[in-house]
Scaffold this motif. Structure first.
Motif, PDB file in Angstrom:
ATOM      1  N   PHE A   1       0.884  -1.024   0.046  1.00  0.00           N
ATOM      2  CA  PHE A   1       0.045   0.122   0.133  1.00  0.00           C
ATOM      3  C   PHE A   1       0.891   1.264  -0.137  1.00  0.00           C
ATOM      4  O   PHE A   1       0.584   2.144  -0.906  1.00  0.00           O
ATOM      5  N   LEU A   2       1.900   1.201   0.799  1.00  0.00           N
ATOM      6  CA  LEU A   2       2.540   2.493   0.985  1.00  0.00           C
ATOM      7  C   LEU A   2       3.458   2.794  -0.465  1.00  0.00           C
ATOM      8  O   LEU A   2       3.830   3.834  -0.773  1.00  0.00           O
ATOM      9  N   GLU A   3       4.135   1.553  -0.811  1.00  0.00           N
ATOM     10  CA  GLU A   3       4.746   1.661  -2.254  1.00  0.00           C
ATOM     11  C   GLU A   3       3.746   2.125  -3.109  1.00  0.00           C
ATOM     12  O   GLU A   3       4.476   2.961  -4.132  1.00  0.00           O
ATOM     13  N   ALA A   4       2.523   1.895  -3.293  1.00  0.00           N
ATOM     14  CA  ALA A   4       1.807   2.613  -4.259  1.00  0.00           C
ATOM     15  C   ALA A   4       1.290   3.847  -4.328  1.00  0.00           C
ATOM     16  O   ALA A   4       0.752   4.323  -5.000  1.00  0.00           O
ATOM     17  N   ASN A   5       1.929   4.378  -3.108  1.00  0.00           N
ATOM     18  CA  ASN A   5       1.499   5.843  -2.636  1.00  0.00           C
ATOM     19  C   ASN A   5       2.742   6.587  -2.039  1.00  0.00           C
ATOM     20  O   ASN A   5       2.655   6.995  -0.817  1.00  0.00           O
ATOM     21  N   PRO A   6       3.730   6.623  -2.696  1.00  0.00           N
ATOM     22  CA  PRO A   6       4.960   6.922  -2.219  1.00  0.00           C
ATOM     23  C   PRO A   6       5.274   8.432  -2.136  1.00  0.00           C
ATOM     24  O   PRO A   6       5.816   8.821  -1.261  1.00  0.00           O
ATOM     25  N   GLU A   7       4.035   9.320  -2.737  1.00  0.00           N
ATOM     26  CA  GLU A   7       4.207  10.706  -2.338  1.00  0.00           C
ATOM     27  C   GLU A   7       3.384  11.303  -1.328  1.00  0.00           C
ATOM     28  O   GLU A   7       2.941  12.381  -0.876  1.00  0.00           O
ATOM     29  N   GLN A   8       2.802  10.169  -0.446  1.00  0.00           N
ATOM     30  CA  GLN A   8       1.823  10.557   0.597  1.00  0.00           C
ATOM     31  C   GLN A   8       2.203   9.906   1.978  1.00  0.00           C
ATOM     32  O   GLN A   8       2.997   8.788   1.965  1.00  0.00           O
ATOM     33  N   ALA A   9       1.955  10.355   3.086  1.00  0.00           N
ATOM     34  CA  ALA A   9       2.223   9.668   4.536  1.00  0.00           C
ATOM     35  C   ALA A   9       0.765   9.496   5.216  1.00  0.00           C
ATOM     36  O   ALA A   9      -0.388  10.202   4.897  1.00  0.00           O
ATOM     37  N   PHE A  10       0.681   8.494   5.895  1.00  0.00           N
ATOM     38  CA  PHE A  10      -0.841   7.995   6.367  1.00  0.00           C
ATOM     39  C   PHE A  10      -0.672   7.686   7.767  1.00  0.00           C
ATOM     40  O   PHE A  10       0.375   7.504   8.385  1.00  0.00           O
ATOM     41  N   THR A  11      -1.722   7.845   8.538  1.00  0.00           N
ATOM     42  CA  THR A  11      -1.838   7.496   9.989  1.00  0.00           C
ATOM     43  C   THR A  11      -2.066   6.020   9.810  1.00  0.00           C
ATOM     44  O   THR A  11      -2.368   5.486   8.898  1.00  0.00           O
ATOM     45  N   ARG A  12      -1.844   5.281  11.282  1.00  0.00           N
ATOM     46  CA  ARG A  12      -2.297   4.342  11.371  1.00  0.00           C
ATOM     47  C   ARG A  12      -3.789   3.538  10.973  1.00  0.00           C
ATOM     48  O   ARG A  12      -3.805   2.648  10.294  1.00  0.00           O
ATOM     49  N   SER A  13      -4.541   4.529  11.460  1.00  0.00           N
ATOM     50  CA  SER A  13      -6.126   4.225  11.023  1.00  0.00           C
ATOM     51  C   SER A  13      -6.168   4.236   9.442  1.00  0.00           C
ATOM     52  O   SER A  13      -7.034   3.466   9.090  1.00  0.00           O
ATOM     53  N   GLU A  14      -5.713   5.110   8.774  1.00  0.00           N
ATOM     54  CA  GLU A  14      -5.797   5.304   7.373  1.00  0.00           C
ATOM     55  C   GLU A  14      -5.282   4.119   6.660  1.00  0.00           C
ATOM     56  O   GLU A  14      -5.764   3.429   5.396  1.00  0.00           O
ATOM     57  N   ILE A  15      -4.046   3.504   7.190  1.00  0.00           N
ATOM     58  CA  ILE A  15      -3.525   2.381   6.594  1.00  0.00           C
ATOM     59  C   ILE A  15      -4.400   1.181   7.098  1.00  0.00           C
ATOM     60  O   ILE A  15      -4.590   0.117   5.975  1.00  0.00           O
ATOM     61  N   ALA A  16      -4.766   1.016   8.033  1.00  0.00           N
ATOM     62  CA  ALA A  16      -5.688  -0.063   8.155  1.00  0.00           C
ATOM     63  C   ALA A  16      -7.072  -0.024   7.423  1.00  0.00           C
ATOM     64  O   ALA A  16      -7.553  -0.841   6.978  1.00  0.00           O
ATOM     65  N   SER A  17      -7.631   1.004   7.032  1.00  0.00           N
ATOM     66  CA  SER A  17      -8.718   1.231   6.380  1.00  0.00           C
ATOM     67  C   SER A  17      -8.511   0.863   4.980  1.00  0.00           C
ATOM     68  O   SER A  17      -9.357   0.381   4.122  1.00  0.00           O
ATOM     69  N   GLU A  18      -7.167   1.169   4.561  1.00  0.00           N
ATOM     70  CA  GLU A  18      -6.861   0.719   3.137  1.00  0.00           C
ATOM     71  C   GLU A  18      -6.311  -0.328   2.783  1.00  0.00           C
ATOM     72  O   GLU A  18      -6.237  -0.887   1.674  1.00  0.00           O
ATOM     73  N   THR A  19      -5.946  -1.270   4.013  1.00  0.00           N
ATOM     74  CA  THR A  19      -5.308  -2.811   3.527  1.00  0.00           C
ATOM     75  C   THR A  19      -6.373  -3.594   4.294  1.00  0.00           C
ATOM     76  O   THR A  19      -7.329  -3.405   5.066  1.00  0.00           O
ATOM     77  N   SER A  20      -5.850  -4.814   4.464  1.00  0.00           N
ATOM     78  CA  SER A  20      -6.592  -5.819   5.243  1.00  0.00           C
ATOM     79  C   SER A  20      -5.937  -6.107   6.736  1.00  0.00           C
ATOM     80  O   SER A  20      -6.345  -7.055   7.174  1.00  0.00           O
TER      81      SER A  20
ATOM     82  N   ILE B   1       6.442   5.034   3.166  1.00  0.00           N
ATOM     83  CA  ILE B   1       7.552   4.414   2.639  1.00  0.00           C
ATOM     84  C   ILE B   1       9.031   5.089   2.386  1.00  0.00           C
ATOM     85  O   ILE B   1       8.864   6.229   2.587  1.00  0.00           O
ATOM     86  N   SER B   2       9.728   4.586   2.995  1.00  0.00           N
ATOM     87  CA  SER B   2      11.167   5.068   3.368  1.00  0.00           C
ATOM     88  C   SER B   2      11.698   5.786   1.992  1.00  0.00           C
ATOM     89  O   SER B   2      11.836   5.130   0.825  1.00  0.00           O
ATOM     90  N   ASP B   3      12.587   6.710   2.358  1.00  0.00           N
ATOM     91  CA  ASP B   3      13.534   7.141   1.199  1.00  0.00           C
ATOM     92  C   ASP B   3      14.173   6.036   0.399  1.00  0.00           C
ATOM     93  O   ASP B   3      14.496   6.036  -0.663  1.00  0.00           O
ATOM     94  N   HIS B   4      14.893   5.320   1.342  1.00  0.00           N
ATOM     95  CA  HIS B   4      15.806   4.363   1.049  1.00  0.00           C
ATOM     96  C   HIS B   4      14.800   3.442   0.179  1.00  0.00           C
ATOM     97  O   HIS B   4      15.689   3.113  -0.905  1.00  0.00           O
ATOM     98  N   VAL B   5      13.993   2.931   0.283  1.00  0.00           N
ATOM     99  CA  VAL B   5      13.273   1.964  -0.230  1.00  0.00           C
ATOM    100  C   VAL B   5      12.913   2.807  -1.799  1.00  0.00           C
ATOM    101  O   VAL B   5      12.866   2.140  -2.820  1.00  0.00           O
ATOM    102  N   ARG B   6      12.343   3.909  -1.639  1.00  0.00           N
ATOM    103  CA  ARG B   6      11.998   4.780  -2.942  1.00  0.00           C
ATOM    104  C   ARG B   6      13.369   4.731  -3.985  1.00  0.00           C
ATOM    105  O   ARG B   6      13.502   4.869  -5.037  1.00  0.00           O
ATOM    106  N   SER B   7      14.493   5.043  -3.375  1.00  0.00           N
ATOM    107  CA  SER B   7      15.694   5.246  -4.120  1.00  0.00           C
ATOM    108  C   SER B   7      16.142   4.012  -4.726  1.00  0.00           C
ATOM    109  O   SER B   7      16.736   3.987  -5.918  1.00  0.00           O
TER     110      SER B   7
END
Length: 120
Positions: free
Chosen positions: A30-49, A77-83
């Motif tokens: 989920f985070l890799e699909a949205n690299p230009e955004q940051a999310f709260t835990r509850s937003e991550i939970a609502s967007e994933t299983s 997602i970390s800058d390291h992963v993005r690089s």
């Protein structure tokens, strides 16, 4: 049921949660699909299983492994992963640009091998 220390040593590590079906895999995907955004835990939970109660501990483990960044209430997602992804994409583009050209093994090896791999 306990297992022997020898059997424990034979268990492969989970490669930073990339095993499909794991909470880490779901969150990282989920985070890799949205690299230009940051999310709260509850937003991550609502967007994933992943259940909200599991998101926090999973994110902490991923942060310890350098896979995600955390500031305040937000995770991304970390800058390291993005690089790493950018480098992989670049390598793919370089390979594609040379696809129609014949290339000697030594020349190909120069493009394909990470110099750090040579030390091992």
């Amino acid at each position: 049921m306990p297992i022997s220390a020898e059997r424990f040593e034979d268990i492969p590590e989970d490669e930073d949660g990339r095993s499909p079906g794991t909470n880490a895999h779901e969150i990282l995907s989920f985070l890799e699909a949205n690299p230009e955004q940051a999310f709260t835990r509850s937003e991550i939970a609502s967007e994933t299983s992943v259940t909200e109660g599991s998101v926090g501990p999973t994110l902490v483990r991923l942060r310890e492994r350098g896979r995600v960044d955390h500031r305040g209430r937000y995770w991304r997602i970390s800058d390291h992963v993005r690089s790493i992804e950018a480098a992989s994409n670049h390598a793919g583009q370089v390979a594609a640009s040379h696809e129609d050209e014949s290339m000697a093994y030594d020349e190909w090896h120069e493009y394909a091998v990470d110099p750090r791999d040579e030390r091992e």
